[in-house]
Design an enzyme around this catalytic site. Structure first.
Site, PDB file in Angstrom:
ATOM      1  N   ASN A   1       0.848  -1.190   0.000  1.00 33.34           N
ATOM      2  CA  ASN A   1       0.000   0.000   0.000  1.00 33.34           C
ATOM      3  C   ASN A   1       0.885   1.242   0.000  1.00 33.34           C
ATOM      4  OD1 ASN A   1       0.605  -0.749   2.781  1.00 33.34           O
ATOM      5  ND2 ASN A   1      -0.984   0.650   3.481  1.00 33.34           N
TER       6      ASN A   1
ATOM      7  N   GLU B   1       0.278   5.219   0.720  1.00 32.00           N
ATOM      8  CA  GLU B   1      -0.635   6.265   1.162  1.00 32.00           C
ATOM      9  C   GLU B   1      -0.196   7.632   0.643  1.00 32.00           C
ATOM     10  OE1 GLU B   1      -2.141   4.183   5.293  1.00 32.00           O
ATOM     11  OE2 GLU B   1      -0.903   5.975   5.433  1.00 32.00           O
TER      12      GLU B   1
ATOM     13  N   CYS C   1      -4.036   0.705  -2.597  1.00 29.81           N
ATOM     14  CA  CYS C   1      -3.888  -0.507  -1.789  1.00 29.81           C
ATOM     15  C   CYS C   1      -2.825  -1.422  -2.395  1.00 29.81           C
ATOM     16  CB  CYS C   1      -5.214  -1.255  -1.725  1.00 29.81           C
ATOM     17  SG  CYS C   1      -6.553  -0.346  -0.936  1.00 29.81           S
TER      18      CYS C   1
ATOM     19  N   GLU D   1      -2.976  -4.576  -3.130  1.00 28.67           N
ATOM     20  CA  GLU D   1      -3.480  -5.467  -4.169  1.00 28.67           C
ATOM     21  C   GLU D   1      -3.521  -4.774  -5.530  1.00 28.67           C
ATOM     22  OE1 GLU D   1      -5.552  -6.609  -0.269  1.00 28.67           O
ATOM     23  OE2 GLU D   1      -4.896  -4.779  -1.270  1.00 28.67           O
TER      24      GLU D   1
ATOM     25  N   CYS E   1     -10.173  -5.030   0.540  1.00 26.75           N
ATOM     26  CA  CYS E   1     -11.292  -4.092   0.581  1.00 26.75           C
ATOM     27  C   CYS E   1     -12.173  -4.300  -0.655  1.00 26.75           C
ATOM     28  CB  CYS E   1     -10.786  -2.646   0.652  1.00 26.75           C
ATOM     29  SG  CYS E   1     -10.084  -2.018  -0.895  1.00 26.75           S
TER      30      CYS E   1
ATOM     31  N   CYS F   1     -10.551  -3.374  -4.027  1.00 25.34           N
ATOM     32  CA  CYS F   1      -9.565  -4.366  -4.463  1.00 25.34           C
ATOM     33  C   CYS F   1     -10.231  -5.664  -4.903  1.00 25.34           C
ATOM     34  CB  CYS F   1      -8.547  -4.621  -3.353  1.00 25.34           C
ATOM     35  SG  CYS F   1      -7.427  -3.227  -3.124  1.00 25.34           S
TER      36      CYS F   1
END
Length: 162
Positions: A63, A65, A74, A76, A113, A116
């Site tokens: 990830n 940010e 993210c 993934e 999530c 993803c």
């Protein structure tokens, strides 16, 4: 007239990574180690994934940010971008996902999530190959899920764009 349908799926829960086959255990360990490369200064929630591709290659993602939260990505989806860009959409056979929170424990699996799940579903459909998931924290149980379809059974797809 009303119809009722039911969706359910089966998955395996292993006590820990020692119960995995050697190749899967190595992939999960790579995901765990790669959490250290995540850029998560705001949430402190470091996520990484490692994928075994059909051609035998291994790719990782973390990830990333950003102070402007919607700009982050993210692990993934970072991995999917790397595979799509560098490996010509090579099918992903297995995807191991782990996490390491700076201020907390990492002893249970977490799932991708919703965004993803949608991205993984599209990739799985695009390549025509089920993506097997290994979900685990830095220790503890491992969930083995046979396909992303199990996590997003009513996925939006190109079929819905007509």
């Amino acid at each position: 007239m009303m119809q009722e349908k039911k969706f359910q799926f089966s998955y395996k829960i292993l006590e820990d990574s020692h119960a995995l086959a050697d190749e899967d255990a190595a992939l999960l360990e790579l995901a765990r180690a790669t959490t250290q490369k995540a850029y998560a200064p705001y949430s402190g929630f470091h996520v990484a994934c490692a994928a075994k591709l059909a051609n035998g290659s291994t790719v990782v993602g973390t990830n990333q940010e950003n102070a402007s939260y919607p700009v982050g990505i993210c692990a993934e989806r970072a991995l999917l971008a790397a595979v799509g860009s560098g490996y010509n959409d090579e099918p992903i056979l297995t995807l191991a996902i782990s996490y390491h929170p700076v201020n907390g424990s990492s002893n249970r699996p977490v799932s991708p999530c919703g965004m993803c799940r949608q991205a993984l579903s599209e990739y799985e459909k695009r390549t025509g190959t089920p993506i097997r998931l290994l979900l685990s924290g830095m220790e503890g149980p491992v969930y083995v899920i046979n396909t992303i379809k199990d996590l997003l059974p009513l996925a939006f797809s190109e079929d819905d764009l007509c």
